[in-house]
Design an enzyme around this catalytic site. Structure first.
Site, PDB file in Angstrom:
ATOM      1  N   TYR B 447      -0.488  -9.729   6.253  1.00 57.97           N
ATOM      2  CA  TYR B 447      -1.886  -9.661   6.721  1.00 57.97           C
ATOM      3  C   TYR B 447      -2.120  -8.485   7.667  1.00 57.97           C
ATOM      4  O   TYR B 447      -1.210  -7.747   7.974  1.00 57.97           O
ATOM      5  CB  TYR B 447      -2.358 -10.992   7.305  1.00 57.97           C
ATOM      6  N   GLU B 448      -3.381  -8.310   8.023  1.00 58.54           N
ATOM      7  CA  GLU B 448      -3.795  -7.173   8.880  1.00 58.54           C
ATOM      8  C   GLU B 448      -3.360  -5.844   8.246  1.00 58.54           C
ATOM      9  O   GLU B 448      -2.920  -4.923   8.930  1.00 58.54           O
ATOM     10  CB  GLU B 448      -3.191  -7.353  10.274  1.00 58.54           C
TER      11      GLU B 448
END
Lengths: 596, 596
Positions: B447-448
């Site tokens: 993620y990110e």
């Protein structure tokens, strides 16, 4: 996502290619008495039927069983929905007995086909396959060590799969170190001679017992390591006992499952804490012969763990590839010739994903050749008409077994994790199936001897301890390199393989010097040796694939795909082991103590 | 196992060493207006209080929350037992506002201390920490982009942590590729000018929304990327909107959580499928400025993800070390001087385990220096009196952010997995806590911005796109190498660091040539560059540790331990990146297309 990209599709074409073109197994069968009637077409039919079972029966149970897990009560363990029914279908199909001797009800087929079947079962449902996993070992132990009376009572039930078996080794204080086992066996008649088949009462606690209790079969045949009175300390004092869940007269034996573990994965497989309270049992083989009896089943059991690595690698890689060929995100810097343009490209065209996917595919295909070769050698060891060939095969199996176990389970788990990354955030979600492959495959690096223990076995017992196996392996490697050099189209392949052979030779030489100078030194680099030898064997496997792709009878499209993948491996995936061999040659570097 | 080996013990001494001796942060604070009153003793007190919260409140909830998970109903998401109470304690302690501006109710402390706090929270309970994770970003976005009226209404609630925030980016068809987003926002008054604060109705579906619904706070401030009517296609057409769960008049907004994901880990963190049905919201910043507003929070958010990698690496390594120093199995070939002899030795003395444990410790300590330095640079960027230093710090942060995010989360997840292996079969069992670190840490690589996206950012935008950052980094690296060369005891350290600097220089030169010749080439090796730069930064960190250990005021035992671990890293752990840099220099090698 379409069904095709989440479901398991057995790689039958790839498996046939390895069996028929790379290993040329049908030719070998024709020289092996027990398999002389088997031909390639029949073998294909058997694997197609196994594939259907894996796809239709096992794969649909895999994800739900992971969410449901097993259920424990003091009375019984209940496995996930569908597991007992699937087992009955497996038994009815005669699958447990595939490679067993027809004399005891088996089908007498090669270990090689059983290996291919195992790969598919694990790809479809590793947790369910755990219940069947100890049948091979129990069969071998019973055949070689059980008294005639015990054989008569238990062997047909185990061969048919009507009863399942367990292996009770580990205790809380004794994992890798079986010498610390404390379980006890006391003869029922202290005056009688302590021979195979003698009745005993077994007491002790065992942990991590796969299928220690389950609801797939009416009875469970526990094989238990324990100490007779006044046995020697350490592993020499261990004997092996047969302790059934239900006694011949129908009574429940004093064998209790006190709980099951909450695990990272394999949630459909009951990992049991067992308690034996003066349970009734019988000695298998000689007193003090427990470890030797165990070793009998070790090579086959470890090969099957290696196949678990392959099964996960195959299934996770195929899922990632299917996803990457469908999912569109961002524009790729380049497109394949003639590919359509859109607002975004399939991620399989992005360089970062191409690297991962090609590496997964090359490792899968290389790993399959190695694992299947090991199974073929087991057949040769058992069936070849020439005793020297049988002995040579046994030496090669001994050398390759720790590599297949450790290197392939490392490839399997790490490969499944790489495959997860291809799916991005979706990879983290249960519904997409890949994260379960990562969790389920992790344990194969731990059980049946941790991969660190395998590396020590490879270095100390196999490479340094039994030079014959290494000589035979080097001959096979050189033979393959020479075959490549004899073909103008395979000169690069031969050159790369030769580099790997040279790394292996120099590495073993360094180990021999290390052992002379410093007893600890080979152990400091055992992990590097394992990785290095694994890469040598991948290089060999890719060279064998490259050679086989050029044989007559291989469809041009298949041959092209095989060459592309094998040569990608040879060119791009071997550099990671160079520094491992370098460390082996630098064995004298000290290793500090761990600060508290 | 004793409690000590299963519980989390915050590494306060190690953290103080990095902050005070390696980074000499207290000296830097004295030059930064906002932190001029902060001294080392106060910083220690703050971290000790944070450590107590992590140990006493968060750590006990971690394992149980993993087993319990979150509960979804159409009306509400319920988090695991104890999570809401822990959040209230966190708010009451003033922790959410640690690094926020005192002008809006924050405590005005350095990002560096917030980073150290974050490490501990993640080590103790990553899932719980997810709920707090978006406060930093929401704070920045609201401060810079919200209209005064929205700031007045929402900023104090977010700074205090009374309300939590979310970031609604991902849609099923748009993960890494935000240009494909489809969510829509329609102005309430089509005639009014579309300026910051304008009222809209937002519609669309979002997935993977952490804390999209929860029962920790009465209200949730959703930040939503969507398109205004007639917006440009792609990312230029994205605007950012504030959409609260509860409207100012107390009504529930038309924001629905339609389900939560079943995930590999972080089971205590609700990952929500969100549906906005003409939900009431307000524009943040300019129309079409959505992505720019997002980028504002990116560096800090990605640093915090990198800290998650560090938190898992630290906690899992410490557990493995504690276990290995207690668990006895087999005889070790050598024992530390003066060690007692027994039937078996602690596994920390076995060479295979020593290697793993020393590597884990060295990587943990190196990673901490890198992550904390990045946080220190964020403080410098915001607070340094000299504008040039502020700009330079920003350039360095930009270059280091993808490295901290990707390399540290790779180290964290792979390190947790290595730590699991130290426990053997026990590592696979939930009760021992390590397998949860492996599962929980996996998502930080996804993620990110996936780690593959970070590698592309590093190569294309940072190394090739903004030469100033690289120049500044090379200056810092050269300065450190020179300091080592100036000390006769650190000549080896300086030499190894210089080798790494040279690899980086040659690698970047190869990338520049690659870009000229072949647009795809830098992307084919981005992953190698990331790994290579990560190892350069580890070498730098270990050199900084080695230098700091020689400073006056460091206790001799601590200095000796720090030197041992850092030098082990420099000598044994850098060789794995050599072949990565070699691949970078061989960028011209073609990469085939993936066969279907």
């Amino acid at each position: 996502m379409s069904q095709a990209s989440t479901g398991y599709v057995p790689p039958l074409e790839d498996m046939h290619f390895v069996i028929e073109q790379v290993l040329r197994a049908p030719q070998a069968w024709s020289h092996q008495g027990a398999h002389a009637d088997l031909d390639a077409a029949t073998a294909r039919e058997i694997l197609e039927a196994g594939a259907a079972f894996a796809v239709e029966v096992l794969a649909p149970l895999n994800g739900p069983a992971d969410l449901e897990g097993c259920h424990w009560s003091p009375e019984a363990v209940r496995t996930p929905a569908g597991f007992p029914q699937a087992w009955r279908q497996f038994v009815d199909g005669g699958w447990p007995a595939l490679a067993c001797d027809p004399a005891v009800g088996g089908q007498g087929l090669p270990q090689l086909l059983d290996a291919a079947l195992s790969e598919m079962l694990v790809s479809a449902n590793h947790a369910w396959t755990m219940y069947a996993g100890l049948l091979h070992g129990a069969y071998e132990v019973l055949r070689h060590h059980a008294s005639p009376a015990l054989q008569q009572r238990y062997l047909p039930e185990v061969v048919s799969g009507r009863w399942l078996a367990t292996m009770n080794l580990t205790e809380p204080q004794a994992g890798s170190d079986l010498g610390l086992l404390r379980s006890r066996a006391v003869p029922v008649d202290p005056a009688a001679p302590m021979a195979s088949g003698a009745a005993v009462r077994v007491s002790g606690q065992k942990i991590f017992i796969s299928g220690g209790d389950q609801d797939l079969t009416d009875n469970i045949v526990h094989l238990v390591l324990a100490r007779l009175p006044e046995a020697a300390p350490g592993t020499r004092g261990l004997s092996l006992f047969l302790v059934p869940k239900c006694l011949p007269d129908g009574r429940r034996n004093a064998v209790h499952c006190d709980g099951i573990e909450k695990k990272m994965g394999l949630k459909g497989s009951a990992t049991c804490q067992m308690r034996f309270e003066q349970a009734e049992g019988w000695l298998l083989g000689e007193p003090g012969g427990g470890l030797a009896a165990m070793f009998l089943m070790m090579n086959s059991a470890r090969l099957h763990v290696g196949l678990q690595g392959l099964g996960h690698l195959e299934a996770a890689s195929a899922r990632a590839r299917a996803y990457a060929l469908e999912r569109t995100q961002l524009r790729a810097p380049c497109r394949p010739p003639g590919a359509p343009e859109g607002p975004a490209d399939v991620i399989a065209w992005h360089p970062a994903m191409r690297r991962v996917l090609l590496a997964l595919q090359a490792r899968t295909e290389g790993a399959r050749v190695l694992a299947y070769w090991c199974a073929q050698l087991l057949d040769e060891q058992a069936q070849h008409p020439d005793a020297t060939r049988r002995a040579d095969a046994a030496e090669l199996v001994g050398l390759l077994t720790p590599v297949v176990k450790a290197f392939l389970t490392d490839l399997g788990h790490r490969g499944a994790d790489d495959a997860l990354g291809v799916l991005g955030g979706y990879g983290y979600i249960h519904d997409y199936g890949i994260e379960q492959h990562v969790r389920d495959s992790r344990v194969a690096r731990l059980y049946e001897g941790t991969n660190e223990i395998q590396a020590i076995d490879l270095v100390m017992r196999k490479l340094l301890g039994r030079p014959r196996g290494l000589t035979l392996l080097l001959e096979e490697l050189e033979r393959t390199a020479a075959a490549c050099r004899a073909d103008a189209a395979l000169l690069d392949t031969g050159r790369v393989l030769q580099q790997q052979i040279d790394l292996l030779g120099a590495g073993v030489q360094a180990l021999r010097e290390a052992r002379q100078a410093d007893a600890e030194a080979p152990l400091r680099v055992a992990d590097d040796v394992m990785d290095g030898v694994g890469h040598v064997m991948l290089a060999w496997a890719w060279a064998r694939i490259d050679l086989a792709a050029g044989q007559p009878g291989v469809a041009p499209a298949l041959a092209e795909r095989k060459r592309l993948v094998a040569r990608h491996g040879l060119e791009h995936l071997l550099d990671a082991s160079a520094h491992r061999w370098q460390r082996v040659r630098q064995w004298a570097r000290p290793l500090p103590w761990v600060p508290a």
